[in-house]
Design an enzyme around this catalytic site. Sequence first.
Site, PDB file in Angstrom:
ATOM      1  N   SER A 177      79.112  63.685  54.470  1.00 38.39           N
ATOM      2  CA  SER A 177      78.908  63.256  53.086  1.00 38.39           C
ATOM      3  C   SER A 177      77.516  62.762  52.737  1.00 38.39           C
ATOM      4  CB  SER A 177      79.907  62.166  52.712  1.00 38.39           C
ATOM      5  OG  SER A 177      81.113  62.760  52.341  1.00 38.39           O
ATOM      6  N   SER A 200      80.534  63.719  49.836  1.00 39.87           N
ATOM      7  CA  SER A 200      80.956  62.876  48.746  1.00 39.87           C
ATOM      8  C   SER A 200      79.853  62.002  48.154  1.00 39.87           C
ATOM      9  CB  SER A 200      82.086  61.958  49.225  1.00 39.87           C
ATOM     10  OG  SER A 200      81.604  61.091  50.244  1.00 39.87           O
ATOM     11  N   LYS A 207      75.865  53.683  46.976  1.00 37.94           N
ATOM     12  CA  LYS A 207      77.109  54.436  46.792  1.00 37.94           C
ATOM     13  C   LYS A 207      78.231  53.450  46.493  1.00 37.94           C
ATOM     14  CE  LYS A 207      79.895  57.989  49.195  1.00 37.94           C
ATOM     15  NZ  LYS A 207      80.027  58.793  50.436  1.00 37.94           N
TER      16      LYS A 207
HETATM   17  N1  GLN Z   1      83.799  66.370  52.940  1.00 39.42           N
HETATM   18  C1  GLN Z   1      84.393  65.623  54.000  1.00 39.42           C
HETATM   19  C2  GLN Z   1      85.727  65.092  53.551  1.00 39.42           C
HETATM   20  O1  GLN Z   1      86.103  65.395  52.486  1.00 39.42           O
HETATM   21  C3  GLN Z   1      83.472  64.534  54.445  1.00 39.42           C
HETATM   22  C4  GLN Z   1      83.552  63.323  53.622  1.00 39.42           C
HETATM   23  C5  GLN Z   1      82.650  62.227  54.079  1.00 39.42           C
HETATM   24  O2  GLN Z   1      81.803  62.433  54.947  1.00 39.42           O
HETATM   25  N2  GLN Z   1      82.876  61.043  53.554  1.00 39.42           N
HETATM   26  O3  GLN Z   1      86.399  64.410  54.235  1.00 39.42           O
END
Ligand code: GLN
Length: 490
Positions: free
Chosen positions: A178, A154, A79
């Site tokens: 994410s 994400s 990532k």
């Molecule tokens: N969707 C969540 C956010 O937008 C989690 C993001 C993540 O775990 N990096 O913060």
Amino acid sequence: MSAAFTDATATRDAVRSRKAKALEVTAWAIERARRANPRLNAFHEILEAEALEQAEAVDRRIAAGQDPGPLAGVPVAVKDNIATRLGRTTCSSRMLENYRSPFDATCVERLRGAGAIVMGKTNLDEFAMGSSSEHCAWGPVRNPWDDERVPGGSSGGSAAAAAAGLCGVALGSDTGGSIRQPASLCGCVGFKPTYGRISRYGLVAFGSSLDQIGPLTASVRDAALAYSVMAGVDPRDSTSAPAPVEDPLSALDRPIEGLRIGVPSQYLSQANDPDVNACVQASLDRMVKAGATLVPVELPLTDVGISTYYVIAPAEASANLARFDGIRYGFRAKARPGQSLDDLYAESRGQGFGPEVQRRIMLGTYVLSAGYYDAYYGRSLKVRRLIKAEFDRAFETCHVIAGPASPTPAFRMGGLADPLQMYLCDVYTVNTNIAGIPGISVPVGFVPRDGKPLPVGLHLQAPAMADALLLRAAAMVERLHPEAAQRPSG
Ligand code: GLN
């Protein structure tokens, strides 16, 4: 060439036993990724020359009779918010468009030490903020099951790459879901270990008290294998846990005798997509037939998780992102009288932070501001303790807690334009991070949408440091769902 190269365990077995060369595996993976990427946009960068060079080094070690390591020749997609010396580390942000890290993150260093090949950097929501992988500086990621749908986020690029079989292991980061939510939406395994189990050194910080790195893979065994290589204390991350890492592989195939699965009444909510609930229920029924017991548990603070998370995570993000120059309290553009915020965001795009990141910085600085600190941030920390206590109580009566990883299957691109709707995607995953416990999403079936099958993941959570137990329970689920291991075509 054999599809077995997309399975990390089989690949390293083939390479270690000299049935395949690391070079051949890597060239194959690169070629596949190159072919799929124009459609999926899962990779920011495919590091062809660098990957082939690493593979040759692994092959040389084998030829010299040296141990090439437990991940010999396994292509790894990283990532793009995890630092790698090879390629760039952009976080999908214009802000870091040309950033090259002078060092490898600890997890990357450990993977490479184990013989793995860094083959590319994957697309994500900017700075890992989002649940759809649409907030990306260089275009959105597409779901490998349906081009018109999101892969989740994400870590959407990593999930798409793992699900489409473009790598053996993909690395993700999970601050509020994410890893697990995109794994569920793409149909691969996504594992977020206990907070502190894998070093965060080299992970670009989002919410430092919540962030955790973990693997996205084709199978639970591959996740356990990658975890076993990456986990363990790191002097460069003072929050990494000093406790010894329990080997997750040795007992992985042995069912947990008398497994008790906690099922919170809050998880199979009416607000979920009914097909997702049916899929999760069917999976639990199979577990019961196989000898597990379902235990009703209560997690009444499930709903409160979202508001708690969306105070704590932006607060920490606003502090973490203050290190990037040029933000000057969030906005670079100056609003004209009457200009809408969305319009302003659109105008400032391509210069610095995108709209979602700006929104988080605004939220975070607000809840940390002198007049509001106690009402928002201080109160959230109190709720955080209550959420943790609630899990502790539930785990007194069960080994793991099960439910959906996401309330819906993959949604259409552009389908959740309202940020609050987007935040609700995380309802079943944020509390895991708030409590610091481990969680995993395992594919358990498909639901039909527009004539296409869309994957559904079962989310399992376990007490802190019970990562090996969680993986064992996940392997039990996986064995009962051979049909869910299917890959997208194309
Ligand atoms: N969707 C969540 C956010 O937008 C989690 C993001 C993540 O775990 N990096 O913060």
